[in-house]
Design a protein around this motif. Sequence first.
Motif, PDB file in Angstrom:
ATOM      1  N   PHE A 280       0.821  -1.207   0.000  1.00  0.00           N
ATOM      2  CA  PHE A 280       0.000   0.000   0.000  1.00  0.00           C
ATOM      3  C   PHE A 280       0.858   1.263   0.000  1.00  0.00           C
ATOM      4  N   ALA A 281       1.961   1.253   0.737  1.00  0.00           N
ATOM      5  CA  ALA A 281       2.819   2.446   0.820  1.00  0.00           C
ATOM      6  C   ALA A 281       3.446   2.765  -0.524  1.00  0.00           C
ATOM      7  N   LYS A 282       3.866   1.748  -1.236  1.00  0.00           N
ATOM      8  CA  LYS A 282       4.496   1.950  -2.537  1.00  0.00           C
ATOM      9  C   LYS A 282       3.483   2.409  -3.575  1.00  0.00           C
ATOM     10  N   THR A 283       2.216   2.038  -3.372  1.00  0.00           N
ATOM     11  CA  THR A 283       1.174   2.371  -4.341  1.00  0.00           C
ATOM     12  C   THR A 283       0.415   3.597  -3.871  1.00  0.00           C
ATOM     13  N   ALA A 284       1.135   4.617  -3.451  1.00  0.00           N
ATOM     14  CA  ALA A 284       0.488   5.856  -3.007  1.00  0.00           C
ATOM     15  C   ALA A 284      -0.277   6.476  -4.181  1.00  0.00           C
ATOM     16  N   VAL A 285      -1.484   6.946  -3.890  1.00  0.00           N
ATOM     17  CA  VAL A 285      -2.357   7.490  -4.932  1.00  0.00           C
ATOM     18  C   VAL A 285      -2.713   8.925  -4.571  1.00  0.00           C
ATOM     19  N   PHE A 294     -17.358   4.784  -7.797  1.00  0.00           N
ATOM     20  CA  PHE A 294     -18.133   3.825  -8.579  1.00  0.00           C
ATOM     21  C   PHE A 294     -17.651   3.689 -10.021  1.00  0.00           C
ATOM     22  N   VAL A 295     -16.614   4.407 -10.398  1.00  0.00           N
ATOM     23  CA  VAL A 295     -16.049   4.249 -11.749  1.00  0.00           C
ATOM     24  C   VAL A 295     -14.776   3.415 -11.621  1.00  0.00           C
ATOM     25  N   PHE A 296     -14.864   2.140 -12.014  1.00  0.00           N
ATOM     26  CA  PHE A 296     -13.707   1.246 -11.924  1.00  0.00           C
ATOM     27  C   PHE A 296     -12.960   1.295 -13.245  1.00  0.00           C
ATOM     28  N   ARG A 297     -11.739   1.833 -13.189  1.00  0.00           N
ATOM     29  CA  ARG A 297     -10.931   2.002 -14.397  1.00  0.00           C
ATOM     30  C   ARG A 297      -9.555   1.409 -14.161  1.00  0.00           C
ATOM     31  N   ARG A 298      -9.116   0.574 -15.076  1.00  0.00           N
ATOM     32  CA  ARG A 298      -7.775   0.005 -14.985  1.00  0.00           C
ATOM     33  C   ARG A 298      -6.927   0.594 -16.094  1.00  0.00           C
ATOM     34  N   ASP A 299      -5.925   1.378 -15.702  1.00  0.00           N
ATOM     35  CA  ASP A 299      -5.071   2.032 -16.681  1.00  0.00           C
ATOM     36  C   ASP A 299      -4.132   1.029 -17.353  1.00  0.00           C
ATOM     37  N   GLU A 300      -3.594   1.439 -18.480  1.00  0.00           N
ATOM     38  CA  GLU A 300      -2.666   0.582 -19.214  1.00  0.00           C
ATOM     39  C   GLU A 300      -1.455   0.244 -18.335  1.00  0.00           C
ATOM     40  N   ASN A 301      -1.081  -1.023 -18.335  1.00  0.00           N
ATOM     41  CA  ASN A 301       0.060  -1.546 -17.566  1.00  0.00           C
ATOM     42  C   ASN A 301      -0.162  -1.470 -16.056  1.00  0.00           C
ATOM     43  N   GLU A 302      -1.379  -1.248 -15.635  1.00  0.00           N
ATOM     44  CA  GLU A 302      -1.692  -1.179 -14.208  1.00  0.00           C
ATOM     45  C   GLU A 302      -2.241  -2.530 -13.750  1.00  0.00           C
ATOM     46  N   SER A 303      -1.808  -2.990 -12.595  1.00  0.00           N
ATOM     47  CA  SER A 303      -2.313  -4.255 -12.067  1.00  0.00           C
ATOM     48  C   SER A 303      -3.762  -4.092 -11.622  1.00  0.00           C
ATOM     49  N   HIS A 304      -4.474  -5.212 -11.578  1.00  0.00           N
ATOM     50  CA  HIS A 304      -5.855  -5.195 -11.108  1.00  0.00           C
ATOM     51  C   HIS A 304      -5.915  -4.685  -9.668  1.00  0.00           C
ATOM     52  N   GLU A 305      -4.970  -5.125  -8.835  1.00  0.00           N
ATOM     53  CA  GLU A 305      -4.966  -4.721  -7.432  1.00  0.00           C
ATOM     54  C   GLU A 305      -4.785  -3.205  -7.273  1.00  0.00           C
ATOM     55  N   THR A 306      -3.915  -2.613  -8.091  1.00  0.00           N
ATOM     56  CA  THR A 306      -3.706  -1.170  -8.009  1.00  0.00           C
ATOM     57  C   THR A 306      -4.969  -0.409  -8.397  1.00  0.00           C
ATOM     58  N   ALA A 307      -5.662  -0.898  -9.420  1.00  0.00           N
ATOM     59  CA  ALA A 307      -6.910  -0.259  -9.833  1.00  0.00           C
ATOM     60  C   ALA A 307      -7.962  -0.349  -8.738  1.00  0.00           C
ATOM     61  N   VAL A 308      -8.026  -1.486  -8.055  1.00  0.00           N
ATOM     62  CA  VAL A 308      -8.966  -1.643  -6.948  1.00  0.00           C
ATOM     63  C   VAL A 308      -8.610  -0.679  -5.804  1.00  0.00           C
ATOM     64  N   TYR A 309      -7.312  -0.529  -5.530  1.00  0.00           N
ATOM     65  CA  TYR A 309      -6.898   0.381  -4.468  1.00  0.00           C
ATOM     66  C   TYR A 309      -7.256   1.826  -4.815  1.00  0.00           C
ATOM     67  N   ARG A 310      -7.070   2.212  -6.061  1.00  0.00           N
ATOM     68  CA  ARG A 310      -7.461   3.570  -6.481  1.00  0.00           C
ATOM     69  C   ARG A 310      -8.951   3.777  -6.282  1.00  0.00           C
ATOM     70  N   LEU A 311      -9.749   2.755  -6.605  1.00  0.00           N
ATOM     71  CA  LEU A 311     -11.191   2.862  -6.425  1.00  0.00           C
ATOM     72  C   LEU A 311     -11.536   3.035  -4.942  1.00  0.00           C
ATOM     73  N   SER A 312     -10.878   2.254  -4.093  1.00  0.00           N
ATOM     74  CA  SER A 312     -11.117   2.377  -2.659  1.00  0.00           C
ATOM     75  C   SER A 312     -10.785   3.782  -2.170  1.00  0.00           C
ATOM     76  N   ARG A 313      -9.673   4.333  -2.643  1.00  0.00           N
ATOM     77  CA  ARG A 313      -9.294   5.687  -2.226  1.00  0.00           C
ATOM     78  C   ARG A 313     -10.291   6.733  -2.716  1.00  0.00           C
ATOM     79  N   ALA A 314     -10.860   6.517  -3.892  1.00  0.00           N
ATOM     80  CA  ALA A 314     -11.871   7.452  -4.393  1.00  0.00           C
ATOM     81  C   ALA A 314     -13.094   7.451  -3.480  1.00  0.00           C
ATOM     82  N   PHE A 315     -13.536   6.270  -3.073  1.00  0.00           N
ATOM     83  CA  PHE A 315     -14.644   6.186  -2.116  1.00  0.00           C
ATOM     84  C   PHE A 315     -14.257   6.860  -0.794  1.00  0.00           C
TER      85      PHE A 315
END
Length: 322
Positions: A280-285, A294-315
């Motif tokens: 989590f520390a390395k994946t600072a957003v 509620f907008v789940f977006r996975r950027d190019e070359n981004e892992s699924h887990e990182t995209a999920v973490y970004r979504l959690s931070r948005a909430f």
Amino acid sequence: MNAPDSTSERDIQLIREVADRVMTGVPTQVEPFPATPTEWATTYRIHVAGSAPDGVARVLNPRLSAPESIRAEFELARELGTAGIGPAILYADHHTGLAVMEHAPGGHLTEPATARQAEWTADLLKRLHGLPNTGRPRLQDFKVSESLAAVRQRIDAHPSLDIYAEAIGRYAETGRFLKETTPVEKLCHNDLNPTNILFGESRSWLIDFDHMGLGDPFFDLATVILSLRLRPDTEDHFLRHYFRCPPTAAESRRLESTKSIVLLRYALMTLALLPLSFDFAKTAVSEKELSPPFVFRRDENESHETAVYRLSRAFLVNGLNW
């Protein structure tokens, strides 16, 4: 996650065998739908030859769902399919965790809902909340409790997640306040994220009932407003259509408090999906990198887990700032 592996290959084989028996046409292809943040279930499109309607298969993860919960979800899916609130169920077996249903001729929204679409959804919720209450499960309670325990574990292991401790406190405090003034409990969906509402040309459907149970109908209303990104005039139309009159001042205040609860619950439950080993520390957003809730977006070359973490931070950011 809907990634092809030996498990999905076994799923597809089972789906083909069942579809051959229960569908009117001949299945020609079974393919997974795009990945979602959760691993509770995997959903597949069943393509059928000729003019016969396609189908959809939902396979629940037995590691994440107790047998009695799967049975309850499938029973609810049958009931709501019969009532026209969800797609009709053609086959359901809680032992294998497989349900096959009619394909609803619609899709998920990628833009804010229109007034007409909001009206259809208000009609569905009015019908859902009007169903009998007796003997209903509370599928959401177990999932929320399990998620909160997982989040606390991650906070203890990762100092960078301290802000989630504040979210748990705020969630509990607001929840206690709302519980003191909870209206009569209704049968609620409790997970109306954008992927769980399908829109066609003249109606909508609710799907995925693994969080259903007795609860606060305002949670469903608040989730729809946030997840479908209703504009102020559309939100007003939605609420007037649901209540059959303008909401009272007390109802409006309760709804605003419930929106905070919705955002914080999704922030916590989304974080709980990530493995304890995630860095989590390395994946600072930063807030600039966040999509709307509620907008789940996975950027190019981004892992699924990182995209999920970004979504959690948005909430999280939106819930704490509400």
